[in-house]
Scaffold this active site. Structure first.
Site, PDB file in Angstrom:
ATOM      1  N   CYS A 186       0.821  -1.224   0.000  1.00  0.00           N
ATOM      2  CA  CYS A 186       0.000   0.000   0.000  1.00  0.00           C
ATOM      3  C   CYS A 186       0.849   1.265   0.000  1.00  0.00           C
ATOM      4  O   CYS A 186       0.342   2.352  -0.266  1.00  0.00           O
ATOM      5  CB  CYS A 186      -0.951  -0.006   1.181  1.00  0.00           C
ATOM      6  SG  CYS A 186      -2.205  -1.287   1.037  1.00  0.00           S
ATOM      7  N   HIS A 197      -3.184   7.372   1.894  1.00  0.00           N
ATOM      8  CA  HIS A 197      -3.579   6.038   1.446  1.00  0.00           C
ATOM      9  C   HIS A 197      -4.953   5.737   2.036  1.00  0.00           C
ATOM     10  O   HIS A 197      -5.222   6.062   3.194  1.00  0.00           O
ATOM     11  CB  HIS A 197      -2.548   5.020   1.933  1.00  0.00           C
ATOM     12  CG  HIS A 197      -2.996   3.604   1.734  1.00  0.00           C
ATOM     13  ND1 HIS A 197      -3.391   3.137   0.503  1.00  0.00           N
ATOM     14  CD2 HIS A 197      -3.133   2.578   2.609  1.00  0.00           C
ATOM     15  CE1 HIS A 197      -3.756   1.864   0.631  1.00  0.00           C
ATOM     16  NE2 HIS A 197      -3.603   1.511   1.897  1.00  0.00           N
ATOM     17  N   ASN A 231      -9.970   0.053  -0.785  1.00  0.00           N
ATOM     18  CA  ASN A 231      -8.501   0.105  -0.777  1.00  0.00           C
ATOM     19  C   ASN A 231      -7.987  -0.520  -2.075  1.00  0.00           C
ATOM     20  O   ASN A 231      -8.080  -1.731  -2.265  1.00  0.00           O
ATOM     21  CB  ASN A 231      -7.991  -0.651   0.452  1.00  0.00           C
ATOM     22  CG  ASN A 231      -6.475  -0.612   0.575  1.00  0.00           C
ATOM     23  OD1 ASN A 231      -5.779  -0.168  -0.341  1.00  0.00           O
ATOM     24  ND2 ASN A 231      -5.972  -1.086   1.706  1.00  0.00           N
TER      25      ASN A 231
HETATM   26  N1  COA Z   1     -19.170  -7.977   8.816  1.00  0.00           N
HETATM   27  C1  COA Z   1     -19.596  -8.164  10.066  1.00  0.00           C
HETATM   28  N2  COA Z   1     -18.776  -8.538  11.060  1.00  0.00           N
HETATM   29  C2  COA Z   1     -17.479  -8.699  10.771  1.00  0.00           C
HETATM   30  C3  COA Z   1     -16.974  -8.503   9.498  1.00  0.00           C
HETATM   31  C4  COA Z   1     -17.865  -8.132   8.489  1.00  0.00           C
HETATM   32  N3  COA Z   1     -17.493  -7.919   7.214  1.00  0.00           N
HETATM   33  N4  COA Z   1     -15.648  -8.719   9.509  1.00  0.00           N
HETATM   34  C5  COA Z   1     -15.334  -9.042  10.771  1.00  0.00           C
HETATM   35  N5  COA Z   1     -16.436  -9.045  11.544  1.00  0.00           N
HETATM   36  C6  COA Z   1     -16.541  -9.338  12.960  1.00  0.00           C
HETATM   37  C7  COA Z   1     -15.383 -10.150  13.456  1.00  0.00           C
HETATM   38  O1  COA Z   1     -15.585 -11.513  13.179  1.00  0.00           O
HETATM   39  C8  COA Z   1     -15.397  -9.845  14.919  1.00  0.00           C
HETATM   40  O2  COA Z   1     -16.379 -10.629  15.544  1.00  0.00           O
HETATM   41  P1  COA Z   1     -16.099 -11.279  16.982  1.00  0.00           P
HETATM   42  O3  COA Z   1     -15.891 -10.097  17.887  1.00  0.00           O
HETATM   43  O4  COA Z   1     -17.341 -12.052  17.228  1.00  0.00           O
HETATM   44  O5  COA Z   1     -14.852 -12.099  16.813  1.00  0.00           O
HETATM   45  C9  COA Z   1     -15.879  -8.391  14.959  1.00  0.00           C
HETATM   46  O6  COA Z   1     -16.500  -8.146  13.697  1.00  0.00           O
HETATM   47  C10 COA Z   1     -14.773  -7.393  15.176  1.00  0.00           C
HETATM   48  O7  COA Z   1     -13.720  -7.705  14.270  1.00  0.00           O
HETATM   49  P2  COA Z   1     -12.405  -6.896  14.266  1.00  0.00           P
HETATM   50  O8  COA Z   1     -11.463  -7.498  13.301  1.00  0.00           O
HETATM   51  O9  COA Z   1     -11.961  -6.701  15.677  1.00  0.00           O
HETATM   52  O10 COA Z   1     -12.958  -5.497  13.715  1.00  0.00           O
HETATM   53  P3  COA Z   1     -12.191  -4.165  13.564  1.00  0.00           P
HETATM   54  O11 COA Z   1     -12.939  -3.092  14.243  1.00  0.00           O
HETATM   55  O12 COA Z   1     -10.727  -4.316  13.855  1.00  0.00           O
HETATM   56  O13 COA Z   1     -12.338  -3.909  11.997  1.00  0.00           O
HETATM   57  C11 COA Z   1     -11.025  -4.055   9.996  1.00  0.00           C
HETATM   58  C12 COA Z   1     -11.802  -4.813  11.062  1.00  0.00           C
HETATM   59  C13 COA Z   1     -10.419  -5.048   9.032  1.00  0.00           C
HETATM   60  C14 COA Z   1     -12.003  -3.150   9.274  1.00  0.00           C
HETATM   61  C15 COA Z   1      -9.942  -3.219  10.669  1.00  0.00           C
HETATM   62  O14 COA Z   1      -9.213  -4.015  11.551  1.00  0.00           O
HETATM   63  C16 COA Z   1      -8.976  -2.583   9.702  1.00  0.00           C
HETATM   64  O15 COA Z   1      -9.349  -1.701   8.950  1.00  0.00           O
HETATM   65  N6  COA Z   1      -7.704  -3.001   9.765  1.00  0.00           N
HETATM   66  C17 COA Z   1      -6.591  -2.400   9.022  1.00  0.00           C
HETATM   67  C18 COA Z   1      -6.849  -2.413   7.568  1.00  0.00           C
HETATM   68  C19 COA Z   1      -5.693  -1.879   6.872  1.00  0.00           C
HETATM   69  O16 COA Z   1      -5.348  -0.761   7.057  1.00  0.00           O
HETATM   70  N7  COA Z   1      -5.128  -2.721   6.033  1.00  0.00           N
HETATM   71  C20 COA Z   1      -4.206  -2.429   5.059  1.00  0.00           C
HETATM   72  C21 COA Z   1      -3.081  -1.627   5.436  1.00  0.00           C
HETATM   73  S1  COA Z   1      -2.689  -1.045   3.976  1.00  0.00           S
END
Ligand code: COA
Length: 332
Positions: free
Chosen positions: A115, A255, A285
């Protein structure tokens, strides 16, 4: 006056097919509300045509750059293609783009910083211009993320889209252009965001396919924490290094991985949300595509004036991250 690399044209390509949050509601257990609140994403573009890949999108973006500057493809000296989804492991996607647009006098290479790819490519391209060696450098960021997404993995599938953006770098002596950059890597991040198979460690085999190792894996929570700190710290650092305050910055071009990461970076820089270019809602993204796509959108809205201070910032797999200070060259 010092020779700098000015951005003199910006082009983009987005595939026509749209994948909405409602489409994901049909694929797995999720809601539009969850996706929007956690990420800021409503829809993404997908390159559905199986005969087309990253080089196609990059070539389209490059053609728009050439049109804007009324250039012959033969004028291009260098093509840097930033991507984690090359058409093939080799030859380099830059060579495919060079052939596709007819830039017969250019040499090219690929750059993989996930990224942060476009930011690393911009800094690399700028060096070739600043030395006086090359006069027309295309830096292109683009990814066909749909080719490495596991559409049964709800935590990762919702985040990514396809697209490409390109800029032209040309020498300038008027004090505008890429004025500074800070780039960082930390390979201990390798365990949290990767595509495990297809390289020399895990070549394709029935086992790698069975285990879904050709898709992106991300530990979202861990990456999120590192991204917030990394992107905000490096943006604040480049401002402090160049004596820039929040009010000196016309726009932050971040980004686009997650709206909450972008907000944290803007807060840390002391700039208000109106000065942040955000298009994650429409494209998700697009990995190396996000910054040039955001630039292109801002230009279409005629937001930039000559002399505007812009900060580009990114964080990605590796980990890789960084920021660049660009003094904008032309009125849009
Ligand atoms: N829909 C509904 N629920 C979802 C889901 C979806 N699409 N994806 C995950 N969940 C659930 C998980 O299973 C988890 O459930 P649990 O608590 O029962 O285990 C809950 O939602 C929370 O998941 P979590 O991963 O803790 O959520 P989060 O707030 O961290 O958000 C992302 C997830 C991926 C959106 C976030 O972590 C993120 O943006 N990460 C970085 C992304 C990034 O920058 N990546 C690239 C760098 S370039």
């Amino acid at each position: 006056m010092k020779l700098t690399a000015a951005i003199t044209a910006v082009g983009k390509y987005l595939p026509p097919d749209v994948l909405t949050n409602a489409d994901f509601e049909k694929l797995f257990d999720t809601t539009d509300e969850w996706i929007k609140t956690r990420t800021g994403i409503s829809e993404r573009r997908i390159l559905k045509d199986p005969s087309k890949a990253t080089s196609f999108m990059m070539a389209e973006a490059a053609r728009r750059v050439l049109e804007q500057r009324n250039l012959d493809p033969l004028d291009i000296d260098l093509i840097i293609a930033c991507t984690v989804t090359p058409d093939m492991m080799f030859p380099a996607t830059a060579c495919l783009v060079q052939n596709e647009i007819g830039a017969k006098n250019a040499f090219g290479f690929d750059l993989n910083a996930a990224c942060s790819g476009f930011l690393f490519g911009l800094s690399t391209g700028a060096q070739f211009v600043e030395t006086g060696r090359y006069k027309k450098v295309l830096v292109i960021g683009g990814d066909k993320m749909s080719s490495i997404i596991d559409y049964t993995d709800r935590t990762t599938a919702i985040l990514f889209g396809d697209g490409a953006g390109a800029v032209l770098l040309e020498p300038s002596t008027d004090g505008t252009g890429v004025l500074d950059h800070i780039l960082r890597s930390d390979g201990s991040g390798k365990d949290f965001l990767y595509q495990k198979a297809g390289g020399s460690l895990h070549p394709a085999s029935p086992e790698t396919i069975h285990n879904h190792w050709h898709y992106i894996y991300q530990d979202g929570k861990t990456v999120f924490k590192s991204a917030v700190t990394g992107m905000a710290d490096v943006s604040a650092e480049i401002m402090a290094k160049n004596n820039l305050q929040g009010q000196d910055i016309a726009y932050l071009i971040p980004h686009q991985a997650n709206l909450r990461i972008i907000d944290a970076t803007a807060n840390r820089m002391g700039i208000d949300s109106g000065k942040v270019i955000i298009n994650i809602g429409r494209y998700g993204n697009t990995t190396a595509g996000t910054i040039p796509l955001a630039l292109s959108d801002a230009i279409e809205q005629k937001l930039f004036k000559r002399g505007d201070n812009l900060i580009f910032a990114a964080f990605g797999a590796g980990y890789t991250w960084g920021a660049a200070w660009v003094k904008w060259t032309y009125n849009t």
